[in-house]
Design an enzyme around this catalytic site. Structure first.
Site, PDB file in Angstrom:
ATOM      1  CD  GLU A 157      -1.084   1.528   4.543  1.00  0.00           C
ATOM      2  OE1 GLU A 157      -0.465   2.182   3.778  1.00  0.00           O
ATOM      3  OE2 GLU A 157      -2.233   0.881   4.733  1.00  0.00           O
ATOM      4  CG  HIS A 160      -1.687  -0.964   1.915  1.00  0.00           C
ATOM      5  ND1 HIS A 160      -3.070  -1.204   1.536  1.00  0.00           N
ATOM      6  CD2 HIS A 160      -1.219  -2.362   2.265  1.00  0.00           C
ATOM      7  CE1 HIS A 160      -3.272  -2.338   2.159  1.00  0.00           C
ATOM      8  NE2 HIS A 160      -2.222  -2.985   2.569  1.00  0.00           N
ATOM      9  CE1 TYR A 161      -2.051   6.173  -2.082  1.00  0.00           C
ATOM     10  CE2 TYR A 161      -0.713   6.155  -3.906  1.00  0.00           C
ATOM     11  CZ  TYR A 161      -1.893   6.468  -3.274  1.00  0.00           C
ATOM     12  OH  TYR A 161      -2.805   7.064  -4.042  1.00  0.00           O
ATOM     13  CB  THR A 162       0.669   6.370   4.082  1.00  0.00           C
ATOM     14  OG1 THR A 162       1.617   7.263   3.715  1.00  0.00           O
ATOM     15  CG2 THR A 162       1.525   5.226   5.037  1.00  0.00           C
ATOM     16  CG  HIS A 210      -4.888  -1.696  -0.920  1.00  0.00           C
ATOM     17  ND1 HIS A 210      -5.235  -0.271  -0.202  1.00  0.00           N
ATOM     18  CD2 HIS A 210      -6.002  -2.409  -0.496  1.00  0.00           C
ATOM     19  CE1 HIS A 210      -6.404  -0.529   0.528  1.00  0.00           C
ATOM     20  NE2 HIS A 210      -6.696  -1.824   0.348  1.00  0.00           N
ATOM     21  CG  ASP A 250      -3.202   1.957  -1.908  1.00  0.00           C
ATOM     22  OD1 ASP A 250      -4.322   2.004  -2.358  1.00  0.00           O
ATOM     23  OD2 ASP A 250      -2.884   1.327  -0.867  1.00  0.00           O
TER      24      ASP A 250
END
Length: 246
Positions: A98, A33-35, A140, A150
């Site tokens: 993340e 994921h990215y945050t 994700h 993401d």
């Protein structure tokens, strides 16, 4: 258990947002994921806030620091509604990482080299403990293309594959894309059948189909994420589906 060198780089920061995996449930998916928040500190706070009801197993800062929020044998709350291949309860099957980046909403930018090196080191270490197939190391957005973007089109999936992580044409036993690609445009039905073979869930309408195509492009054809199905998309999907089936 983490290798000693990696263990020295991991900061314990437990989140209360955790549960038990179902008995006998294998850990066989890894989701990156990215945050999507304005700072890593804000993301860390949210992932550890009981009111947020979200968490992940790890968070990797832009400076390469690795925070462990949830033990790998526990169920973190990172994936949400979605599916990949036969899995519908993705949280129960997966480990979530993340990666700090403001994301498309707050100024999406390339991931620093030191951060990506930590992603590679941590993921390689996870793969020594869990039998996660390369085709189940995903974005994700792959498992939830209708609602997630993401880690996005700037994430270096090819570099990860070159380090033994995930699928990419020409890496890890996946054939390279033929130089002549294909002369005639593939039909959307042909392409979406390949997406299903790779692991994407069903598209119920044209809009869903476009979102699946964009998710595929963010991962495997990052120079053009228009959602248009073209020869290159079809060729990439064909070699990926062939590698998964073999």
């Amino acid at each position: 258990m983490h290798s000693k060198r990696l263990q020295e780089r991991i900061i314990s920061h437990p989140s209360p947002n955790v549960g038990n995996r179902p008995d006998g449930c294998p850990i066989d998916i890894l989701i990156l994921h990215y945050t999507g928040m304005q700072s890593g500190a804000a993301a860390l706070d949210r992932l550890c806030d009981p009111a947020s009801s979200v968490s992940s197993h790890y968070l990797i800062e832009e400076d390469g620091r690795i925070f462990q929020l949830v033990d790998e044998d526990k169920r973190a709350w990172h994936a949400g509604v979605g599916c990949w291949q036969e899995s519908r309860d993705v949280n129960s099957h997966s480990i979530g990482i993340e990666i700090v980046n403001p994301g498309h909403e707050f100024g999406y930018r390339p991931f620093p080299d030191i951060q990506i090196q930590s992603v590679i080191d941590l993921t390689q270490d996870i793969l020594t403990r869990h039998a996660i197939p390369a085709d189940r190391i995903i974005a994700h957005s792959d498992m939830a293309p209708d609602r997630k973007e993401d880690p996005g089109e700037l994430f270096p999936w090819q570099l990860l594959a070159e380090n033994g992580i995930g699928l990419w044409p020409g890496c890890n036993g996946v054939p390279a894309i033929p130089s002549n690609v294909i002369d005639a445009p593939a039909t959307p039905d042909d392409f979406h059948a390949l997406l299903a073979a790779i692991g994407y869930g069903p598209a119920t309408n044209e809009e869903d189909g476009t979102k699946r195509t964009i998710a595929f492009q963010r991962h495997w054809r990052q120079n053009d994420i228009s959602g248009q199905v073209d020869n290159e998309c079809h060729a990439i999907a064909k070699v990926l589906a062939s590698a998964i089936a073999s």
